[in-house]
Design an enzyme around this catalytic site. Structure first.
Site, PDB file in Angstrom:
ATOM      1  N   GLY A  36       0.692  -1.049  -0.005  1.00  0.00           N
ATOM      2  CA  GLY A  36       0.088   0.405   0.141  1.00  0.00           C
ATOM      3  C   GLY A  36       0.633   1.086  -0.332  1.00  0.00           C
ATOM      4  N   HIS A  37       0.191   2.315  -0.531  1.00  0.00           N
ATOM      5  CA  HIS A  37       1.185   3.315  -0.180  1.00  0.00           C
ATOM      6  C   HIS A  37      -0.025   4.615  -0.123  1.00  0.00           C
ATOM      7  CE1 HIS A  37       4.608   4.553  -2.631  1.00  0.00           C
ATOM      8  NE2 HIS A  37       4.539   5.775  -1.686  1.00  0.00           N
ATOM      9  N   GLY A  38       0.596   5.641   0.793  1.00  0.00           N
ATOM     10  CA  GLY A  38       0.215   6.786   1.971  1.00  0.00           C
ATOM     11  C   GLY A  38       0.877   7.799   1.088  1.00  0.00           C
ATOM     12  N   SER A  39       0.554   8.723   1.898  1.00  0.00           N
ATOM     13  CA  SER A  39       1.004   9.999   2.064  1.00  0.00           C
ATOM     14  C   SER A  39       2.389  10.481   2.868  1.00  0.00           C
ATOM     15  CB  SER A  39       0.275  11.342   2.454  1.00  0.00           C
ATOM     16  OG  SER A  39      -0.265  10.857   3.549  1.00  0.00           O
ATOM     17  N   PHE A  40       2.819   9.398   3.711  1.00  0.00           N
ATOM     18  CA  PHE A  40       4.304   9.216   4.396  1.00  0.00           C
ATOM     19  C   PHE A  40       5.433   8.537   3.597  1.00  0.00           C
ATOM     20  CE2 PHE A  40       1.655   5.681   4.812  1.00  0.00           C
ATOM     21  CZ  PHE A  40       1.801   4.501   5.021  1.00  0.00           C
ATOM     22  N   GLY A  41       4.737   6.912   2.572  1.00  0.00           N
ATOM     23  CA  GLY A  41       5.432   6.854   2.225  1.00  0.00           C
ATOM     24  C   GLY A  41       4.914   5.446   2.201  1.00  0.00           C
ATOM     25  N   VAL A  43       3.370   0.780   2.695  1.00  0.00           N
ATOM     26  CA  VAL A  43       3.332  -0.111   4.214  1.00  0.00           C
ATOM     27  C   VAL A  43       3.408  -1.414   3.306  1.00  0.00           C
ATOM     28  CG1 VAL A  43       1.189  -1.324   4.615  1.00  0.00           C
ATOM     29  CG2 VAL A  43       1.470   0.883   4.894  1.00  0.00           C
ATOM     30  N   LYS A  58       4.519  -0.346   8.417  1.00  0.00           N
ATOM     31  CA  LYS A  58       4.318   1.274   7.603  1.00  0.00           C
ATOM     32  C   LYS A  58       5.223   1.582   8.044  1.00  0.00           C
ATOM     33  CE  LYS A  58       0.544   5.523   7.664  1.00  0.00           C
ATOM     34  NZ  LYS A  58      -0.728   5.679   8.509  1.00  0.00           N
ATOM     35  N   ASP A 152     -11.029  10.251  10.190  1.00  0.00           N
ATOM     36  CA  ASP A 152     -10.543   9.530   8.198  1.00  0.00           C
ATOM     37  C   ASP A 152     -11.288   8.169   7.892  1.00  0.00           C
ATOM     38  OD1 ASP A 152      -9.838  10.142   6.371  1.00  0.00           O
ATOM     39  OD2 ASP A 152      -7.922   9.568   6.133  1.00  0.00           O
TER      40      ASP A 152
HETATM   41  P1  ADP Z   1      -2.794   6.573   5.059  1.00  0.00           P
HETATM   42  O1  ADP Z   1      -2.313   7.419   5.935  1.00  0.00           O
HETATM   43  O2  ADP Z   1      -1.440   6.880   3.999  1.00  0.00           O
HETATM   44  O3  ADP Z   1      -4.353   6.647   4.406  1.00  0.00           O
HETATM   45  P2  ADP Z   1      -3.145   3.881   5.667  1.00  0.00           P
HETATM   46  O4  ADP Z   1      -1.979   3.605   7.213  1.00  0.00           O
HETATM   47  O5  ADP Z   1      -4.040   4.047   5.129  1.00  0.00           O
HETATM   48  O6  ADP Z   1      -1.923   5.119   5.194  1.00  0.00           O
HETATM   49  O7  ADP Z   1      -2.027   2.743   4.610  1.00  0.00           O
HETATM   50  C1  ADP Z   1      -2.033   2.758   3.225  1.00  0.00           C
HETATM   51  C2  ADP Z   1      -2.296   1.357   2.778  1.00  0.00           C
HETATM   52  O8  ADP Z   1      -1.608   0.573   3.179  1.00  0.00           O
HETATM   53  C3  ADP Z   1      -4.290   1.099   2.865  1.00  0.00           C
HETATM   54  O9  ADP Z   1      -4.942   1.761   2.728  1.00  0.00           O
HETATM   55  C4  ADP Z   1      -4.183  -1.135   3.038  1.00  0.00           C
HETATM   56  O10 ADP Z   1      -4.339  -0.971   1.830  1.00  0.00           O
HETATM   57  C5  ADP Z   1      -2.276  -0.729   3.212  1.00  0.00           C
HETATM   58  N1  ADP Z   1      -2.335  -1.297   5.019  1.00  0.00           N
HETATM   59  C6  ADP Z   1      -2.682   0.304   5.554  1.00  0.00           C
HETATM   60  N2  ADP Z   1      -2.458  -0.989   7.322  1.00  0.00           N
HETATM   61  C7  ADP Z   1      -2.546  -2.735   6.884  1.00  0.00           C
HETATM   62  C8  ADP Z   1      -2.404  -3.213   7.451  1.00  0.00           C
HETATM   63  N3  ADP Z   1      -2.491  -3.907   8.305  1.00  0.00           N
HETATM   64  N4  ADP Z   1      -2.440  -4.690   6.876  1.00  0.00           N
HETATM   65  C9  ADP Z   1      -2.715  -4.753   5.520  1.00  0.00           C
HETATM   66  N5  ADP Z   1      -2.250  -3.518   4.538  1.00  0.00           N
HETATM   67  C10 ADP Z   1      -2.013  -2.827   5.232  1.00  0.00           C
HETATM   68 MG    MG Z   2      -5.512   5.377   4.953  1.00  0.00          MG
END
Ligand code: ADP
Ligand code: MG
Length: 346
Positions: A36-41, A43, A58, A152
């Site tokens: 997964g990808h987010g603003s911070f980096g 997962v 993460k 959120d």
């Molecule tokens: P952001 O703050 O960038 O939205 P998230 O914590 O939502 O970050 O993580 C981004 C993505 O990573 C999620 O939408 C999900 O798809 C994946 N992800 C995050 N945590 C987990 C986890 N514990 N298990 C599996 N996938 C995860």
């Molecule tokens: Mg998120």
């Protein structure tokens, strides 16, 4: 407690040092794969080399511009995660520091409710939506009873485990105090009073109930209302206009009424998470296998995806590959991207 260590990465302030393991995460974890990808980096899927346990990591870096702000955000999220203990909130396993990057370790989930929509390319069934909403609502009731606000809530932050458990995740925006007053969230899912709190007043846990209502529409229609507008126009629209409703009239009365309650414009008219747990939509009887079946269907659908889509969604199969009866290795996947499926046997 904190050794008198000046070891790189570990903060000297004992209160902060306590939040982090001292080990080198690159030694503890192996088999990292981005999921997964987010603003911070990003997962990652990973495995603990000692216990073999599968986890999600993460990684949040704090160098470059705004190092202090990034570090503060990390501390906030780590502290928040450390307080959570509920079957419907993601389980936190600890945090490591290395090379100006925090490694937040959590229990592993297959993917988010939004991933399910993306794999199936169609809305979920009403019972599935009810089961996911019920799990999310139990998590919210727990947060709200401890005066915390998620801020959120959306399908992308509701995760599902291999066993069909529902977990609230992503506490990067959460507030440990209620009421709160800052402008935080994702525009299309934001409650009117969060938008209006920009220049007046405060809000509380009811903002999560609004976002849950929007999430129900998202699960039923694949996108939240106003998604075709730009974010600024959407914010204006949410604050000024009537609440959205479910489009199709094929949904049951309990479902429509549940969504209508969540989307009461004035927070004082909107039910609390505790009250909503008594609503028929989530209380109606359903098979305990609903989400397990949905996950099975999703895995089957992932196996049938075309190459490009498969690359994006193969994470749904990672855990199975590690624990499953086949015991396949993942490396063969990485090379061809597609393993067996891509090869035509002639
Ligand atoms: P952001 O703050 O960038 O939205 P998230 O914590 O939502 O970050 O993580 C981004 C993505 O990573 C999620 O939408 C999900 O798809 C994946 N992800 C995050 N945590 C987990 C986890 N514990 N298990 C599996 N996938 C995860
Ligand atoms: Mg998120």
């Amino acid at each position: 407690m904190m050794p008198s260590s000046t070891r790189k990465g570990v903060p000297k302030d004992p209160e902060l040092a306590e939040l982090f393991f001292k080990d080198d995460p690159e030694e503890v974890f192996c088999d990292l794969h981005e999921i997964g990808h987010g603003s911070f980096g990003a997962v990652y899927f990973a495995r603990n080399s000692y216990s073999n346990e599968v986890v999600a990591i993460k990684k949040m870096s704090y160098h470059g511009k705004q190092t202090t702000e990034k570090w503060q955000d990390i501390i906030k999220e780590v502290k928040f995660l450390g307080q959570l203990r509920h079957p419907n909130t993601i389980e936190y396993k600890g945090c490591y520091l290395k090379d100006n990057t925090a490694w937040l370790v959590m229990e592993y989930c297959l993917g988010s409710a939004s991933d399910l929509l993306e794999v199936h390319k169609k809305p979920l069934q009403e019972v599935e939506i009810a089961a996911i909403t019920h799990g999310a609502l139990l998590g919210l009731a727990y947060l709200h009873s401890h005066n915390m606000i998620h801020r959120d809530v959306k399908a992308g932050n509701i995760l599902l485990t291999e066993l069909g458990q529902v977990k609230l995740a992503d506490f990067g925006s959460a507030s440990i105090a209620s009421p709160a007053n800052s402008f935080v969230g994702t525009p299309y899912w934001m409650a009117p009073e969060v938008i209006l709190a920009m220049d007046e007043g405060q809000y509380e846990g009811k903002v999560d109930i609004w976002s849950l209502g929007i999430t129900c529409i998202e699960l039923a229609e694949r996108k939240p209302p106003l998604f075709n507008m730009n974010a600024m126009s959407a914010l204006y629209h949410i604050a000024q206009n009537d609440s959205p409703t479910l489009q199709s009239n094929e949904w049951s009365d309990p479902f429509r009424s549940f969504v209508d309650y969540c989307l009461q414009k004035f927070p004082q008219d909107r039910p609390s998470s505790g009250e909503l747990l008594r609503h028929d939509f989530v209380r109606r009887e359903r098979s305990p296998r609903i989400l397990m079946d949905l996950i099975q269907r999703t895995k089957d659908a992932v196996r049938e995806l075309d190459n490009l889509q498969y690359r994006k969604m193969k994470k749904i199969l990672y855990q199975e590959k590690h624990n499953g009866p086949m015991g396949e290795s993942q490396e063969d996947e990485e090379v061809g991207g597609r393993g067996f499926k891509e090869i035509t046997w002639k």
